[in-house]
Motif scaffolding. Sequence first.
Motif, PDB file in Angstrom:
ATOM      1  N   PHE A 551      28.253  38.512  31.615  1.00 46.94           N
ATOM      2  CA  PHE A 551      28.808  37.372  30.882  1.00 46.94           C
ATOM      3  C   PHE A 551      29.619  36.474  31.831  1.00 46.94           C
ATOM      4  O   PHE A 551      29.501  35.241  31.795  1.00 46.94           O
ATOM      5  N   SER A 552      30.419  37.133  32.691  1.00 45.81           N
ATOM      6  CA  SER A 552      31.249  36.344  33.618  1.00 45.81           C
ATOM      7  C   SER A 552      30.385  35.525  34.566  1.00 45.81           C
ATOM      8  O   SER A 552      30.662  34.343  34.824  1.00 45.81           O
ATOM      9  N   ILE A 553      29.335  36.142  35.097  1.00 40.27           N
ATOM     10  CA  ILE A 553      28.450  35.418  36.029  1.00 40.27           C
ATOM     11  C   ILE A 553      27.794  34.230  35.317  1.00 40.27           C
ATOM     12  O   ILE A 553      27.711  33.117  35.856  1.00 40.27           O
ATOM     13  N   LEU A 554      27.348  34.476  34.074  1.00 43.42           N
ATOM     14  CA  LEU A 554      26.695  33.384  33.336  1.00 43.42           C
ATOM     15  C   LEU A 554      27.676  32.246  33.061  1.00 43.42           C
ATOM     16  O   LEU A 554      27.338  31.073  33.149  1.00 43.42           O
ATOM     17  N   LEU A 555      28.928  32.654  32.770  1.00 45.41           N
ATOM     18  CA  LEU A 555      29.947  31.638  32.503  1.00 45.41           C
ATOM     19  C   LEU A 555      30.194  30.790  33.764  1.00 45.41           C
ATOM     20  O   LEU A 555      30.314  29.560  33.704  1.00 45.41           O
ATOM     21  N   ILE A 556      30.219  31.473  34.904  1.00 49.45           N
ATOM     22  CA  ILE A 556      30.411  30.746  36.179  1.00 49.45           C
ATOM     23  C   ILE A 556      29.229  29.797  36.413  1.00 49.45           C
ATOM     24  O   ILE A 556      29.404  28.627  36.769  1.00 49.45           O
ATOM     25  N   GLN A 561      27.055  24.416  36.532  1.00 50.95           N
ATOM     26  CA  GLN A 561      26.003  23.474  36.128  1.00 50.95           C
ATOM     27  C   GLN A 561      26.651  22.193  35.579  1.00 50.95           C
ATOM     28  O   GLN A 561      26.245  21.077  35.931  1.00 50.95           O
ATOM     29  N   GLY A 562      27.686  22.369  34.762  1.00 51.44           N
ATOM     30  CA  GLY A 562      28.402  21.213  34.180  1.00 51.44           C
ATOM     31  C   GLY A 562      29.006  20.358  35.282  1.00 51.44           C
ATOM     32  O   GLY A 562      28.912  19.125  35.253  1.00 51.44           O
ATOM     33  N   TYR A 608      43.823  25.464  40.966  1.00 48.21           N
ATOM     34  CA  TYR A 608      43.687  25.426  39.500  1.00 48.21           C
ATOM     35  C   TYR A 608      42.543  24.529  39.053  1.00 48.21           C
ATOM     36  O   TYR A 608      42.133  24.568  37.910  1.00 48.21           O
ATOM     37  N   LEU A 609      42.081  23.713  39.972  1.00 40.81           N
ATOM     38  CA  LEU A 609      40.918  22.865  39.630  1.00 40.81           C
ATOM     39  C   LEU A 609      39.603  23.613  39.865  1.00 40.81           C
ATOM     40  O   LEU A 609      38.552  23.203  39.415  1.00 40.81           O
ATOM     41  N   SER A 610      39.708  24.710  40.630  1.00 40.03           N
ATOM     42  CA  SER A 610      38.497  25.373  41.098  1.00 40.03           C
ATOM     43  C   SER A 610      37.992  26.403  40.093  1.00 40.03           C
ATOM     44  O   SER A 610      38.682  27.370  39.776  1.00 40.03           O
ATOM     45  N   PHE A 611      36.757  26.181  39.625  1.00 44.05           N
ATOM     46  CA  PHE A 611      36.228  27.179  38.679  1.00 44.05           C
ATOM     47  C   PHE A 611      35.886  28.467  39.416  1.00 44.05           C
ATOM     48  O   PHE A 611      35.811  29.529  38.845  1.00 44.05           O
ATOM     49  N   MET A 612      35.730  28.355  40.741  1.00 45.20           N
ATOM     50  CA  MET A 612      35.448  29.568  41.512  1.00 45.20           C
ATOM     51  C   MET A 612      36.655  30.506  41.500  1.00 45.20           C
ATOM     52  O   MET A 612      36.514  31.722  41.448  1.00 45.20           O
ATOM     53  N   TYR A 613      37.826  29.902  41.512  1.00 41.79           N
ATOM     54  CA  TYR A 613      39.071  30.687  41.473  1.00 41.79           C
ATOM     55  C   TYR A 613      39.129  31.514  40.181  1.00 41.79           C
ATOM     56  O   TYR A 613      39.363  32.718  40.190  1.00 41.79           O
ATOM     57  N   TYR A 614      38.847  30.845  39.056  1.00 44.72           N
ATOM     58  CA  TYR A 614      38.904  31.550  37.769  1.00 44.72           C
ATOM     59  C   TYR A 614      37.749  32.537  37.640  1.00 44.72           C
ATOM     60  O   TYR A 614      37.916  33.646  37.124  1.00 44.72           O
ATOM     61  N   GLY A 615      36.571  32.152  38.114  1.00 39.88           N
ATOM     62  CA  GLY A 615      35.407  33.025  38.013  1.00 39.88           C
ATOM     63  C   GLY A 615      35.612  34.300  38.808  1.00 39.88           C
ATOM     64  O   GLY A 615      35.330  35.409  38.331  1.00 39.88           O
ATOM     65  N   PHE A 616      36.135  34.128  40.021  1.00 36.47           N
ATOM     66  CA  PHE A 616      36.351  35.281  40.897  1.00 36.47           C
ATOM     67  C   PHE A 616      37.379  36.226  40.296  1.00 36.47           C
ATOM     68  O   PHE A 616      37.187  37.450  40.255  1.00 36.47           O
ATOM     69  N   ARG A 617      38.470  35.680  39.791  1.00 33.20           N
ATOM     70  CA  ARG A 617      39.508  36.503  39.146  1.00 33.20           C
ATOM     71  C   ARG A 617      38.952  37.244  37.943  1.00 33.20           C
ATOM     72  O   ARG A 617      39.238  38.425  37.733  1.00 33.20           O
ATOM     73  N   LEU A 618      38.122  36.550  37.181  1.00 34.19           N
ATOM     74  CA  LEU A 618      37.550  37.177  35.986  1.00 34.19           C
ATOM     75  C   LEU A 618      36.690  38.371  36.383  1.00 34.19           C
ATOM     76  O   LEU A 618      36.787  39.465  35.792  1.00 34.19           O
ATOM     77  N   LEU A 619      35.871  38.169  37.419  1.00 31.67           N
ATOM     78  CA  LEU A 619      34.994  39.263  37.859  1.00 31.67           C
ATOM     79  C   LEU A 619      35.820  40.456  38.340  1.00 31.67           C
ATOM     80  O   LEU A 619      35.500  41.623  38.052  1.00 31.67           O
ATOM     81  N   LEU A 620      36.907  40.189  39.065  1.00 25.37           N
ATOM     82  CA  LEU A 620      37.768  41.285  39.548  1.00 25.37           C
ATOM     83  C   LEU A 620      38.383  42.033  38.369  1.00 25.37           C
ATOM     84  O   LEU A 620      38.424  43.270  38.339  1.00 25.37           O
ATOM     85  N   LYS A 621      38.817  41.288  37.368  1.00 31.92           N
ATOM     86  CA  LYS A 621      39.467  41.909  36.207  1.00 31.92           C
ATOM     87  C   LYS A 621      38.475  42.749  35.407  1.00 31.92           C
ATOM     88  O   LYS A 621      38.844  43.748  34.810  1.00 31.92           O
ATOM     89  N   MET A 665      36.511  24.235  30.962  1.00 30.89           N
ATOM     90  CA  MET A 665      35.935  23.479  32.086  1.00 30.89           C
ATOM     91  C   MET A 665      34.464  23.152  31.814  1.00 30.89           C
ATOM     92  O   MET A 665      34.005  22.039  32.071  1.00 30.89           O
ATOM     93  N   ALA A 666      33.723  24.166  31.301  1.00 36.33           N
ATOM     94  CA  ALA A 666      32.288  23.960  31.049  1.00 36.33           C
ATOM     95  C   ALA A 666      32.098  22.797  30.069  1.00 36.33           C
ATOM     96  O   ALA A 666      31.219  21.950  30.263  1.00 36.33           O
TER      97      ALA A 666
END
Length: 686
Positions: A551-556, A561-562, A608-621, A665-666
Amino acid sequence: MEIRREDEIADMSLSPPSMGSMHIAGGNSFGHNIEFMSQAYLRNRYSEIDIEEDTLERIKDRPLPIYLKFEDVEFKVKSSQASTMNPVKSVVSKVASQLNLDKDYKQILKGITGSIGPGEILALMGPSGSGKTTLLKIVGGRLTDNVKGKITYNDIPYNTALKRRIGFVTQDDVLLPQLTVEETLVFAAFLRLPGKMNRQQKYARVEMIIKELGLERCRHTRVGGGFVKGISGGERKRTSIGYEILVDPSLLLLDEPTSGLDSTSANKLLQILQKVAKAGRTVITTIHQPSSRMFHMFDKLLLISEGYPVYYGKARESMEYFSSLRFIPEIAMNPAEFLIDLATGQMNDISVPEGLLASQGAPDSDRDVIKYLQLKYKTQLEPKEKEENHRNTKTPEQLQLAIQVKKDWTLSWWEQFKIICKRTFKERRRDYFDKLRLVQSLGIAVLLGLLWWKSQTGTEAQLRDQVGLIFYICIFWTSSSIFGAVYVFPFEKIYLVKERKADMYRLSVYYACSTLCDMLAHVFYPTLFMVIIYFMAGFKRTVPCFFLTLFSILLIAVTSQGAGELFGAAVLSIKRAGMIASLVLMLFLLTGGYYVQHIPKFMQWLKYLSFMYYGFRLLLKVQYSGDQLYECESKGGCRPLQSSPSFDMVNLSGGLQEVWVLLVMAFGYRLCAYLCLRKRISKCHL
Ligand SMILES: Nc1ncnc2c1ncn2[C@@H]1O[C@H](COP(=O)(O)OP(=O)(O)OP(=O)(O)O)[C@@H](O)[C@H]1O
């Protein structure tokens, strides 16, 4: 009176109406019989409409006759070297242009006057670069800036409601390359024909167009274009024409419709245009070298030379006019060839009035001829044309009102959505099911799986390795999705501009279909990838953890894509969109939380603008919990994962916040992309 249903009207639209009540009412030296005919036609046909009985609501959806008048049309463009980004200079040049003081402007059209009514074909002829296409664009409402003069449609100026009453066949065929000829016409029929027509009627209309235009042999062949192999140039041109006449526009404009056709096909095409005109439509076409047979099919002719008119009137009286000026062909010549020679000043096989030239073939002889013809036009033809334009009776009021009322959308939002989704999928399916894309996803998944084969998290070093893999997966899907989306709108820009100019569908429908269809690929490939890598690399073997990671990967991927769509829509240029995407990706990569965790406070806003930052944190969590133990074989004994330096800045509990941020963000990127697209597309011209 009998009121015809819209579908009946659509069915009869290519068959000539009863012209019984028309009669030729007078004429003059350049025969304005046709104008009288059209006026009579307008009056007769629309005097049938009793405004009391037949409300505007009912007539507004009918194909209405359009009487077009243009007077003293001028157009100028800024010379490229004069274009400036300096705001002061730009204001000065605007003022100067208004006062006609600016030398940086190039005058393309220099006072063109004429008129054309239903039932007529007007041919625009002239040498290459004389301004035919420009005039066509202006009367089609596609060029509005820097245009001077008066242009009226049934005595009222252009308004956006006319968009769906004007068909425009551009010089370059703008057709989706991956659809077949039949699919192209069927989708156009379903999107553009009145909603009241049923499926069978729409298919029947497509069938009729295919037959009329002789497209039976290539109906199942891809249209192609660019690097995509497809139908021949002539077939593509006929498909473009079919695409426009399908909806029976009141005013049909064609830019060089016969280029690329052999003389028989060109002749056949002109016969079709004659039929369209006889059904009460107004037809204007630019044409380069019509055969004599074709030339005599035109009702009116406007001959332009260097932006000035040199002849306007009945086509078949043009030769008579020039012989009255003592320009006579010395050998048997096709009239079109003779006229083009005159408009370019080429007098090789043409006898010239005595005394006009000092010596034929002298350096300035062609300029002298053109100037003479322009002068004669000004003194002999223009006053008559202007007088005629002013003398003609006014168009019936209900007709004026009807063409100002914007037609309702032929289909609801949802109906348009279903059709465009189907079309988008068909157009892009080759891209979605691209073998290379499949091999790339499978290959990288297997390669990463082998490199991180059954990776452990027992020690700090092993943990760091696995965190590296997670960040790599994050980069891979972020970049694939951004670059998969960034080129979509720049590539489809021309099709979108063309279809929006014809008011074919709502932009929101196009955008929703585009993003949703593409999402299929942005979901399918990451899923395939994760199924392989998850079990090869040693990620947590629990069902919830697998699905949460997926789910996290798909969200990223969907968020990226957006973002890609936003960059593409913001610039609508392939080169610039790619550059912006690479730059932003690099920035987000640096601030994603892997390379540098302790970012100085004044730069923290970037992460905080970077979706990679949030995506990476989500995957770690999702993968790790703070109380999970590791380093059990070290001297100090087991430690919780939260104490690892890898998670110095990440609290391994929760994760819902990241999900929300990514979801916002999406949606946010998509909303901005849609707004940018709306703004940019409305300013684009074909
Ligand atoms: N936006 C523009 N900027 C600069 N020059 C322009 C622009 N639009 C048109 N022109 C110039 O105006 C002239 C007329 O162009 P137009 O396309 O109308 O000619 P045309 O008669 O249709 O030519 P052809 O038969 O070759 O298509 C050309 O010299 C062209 O270069």
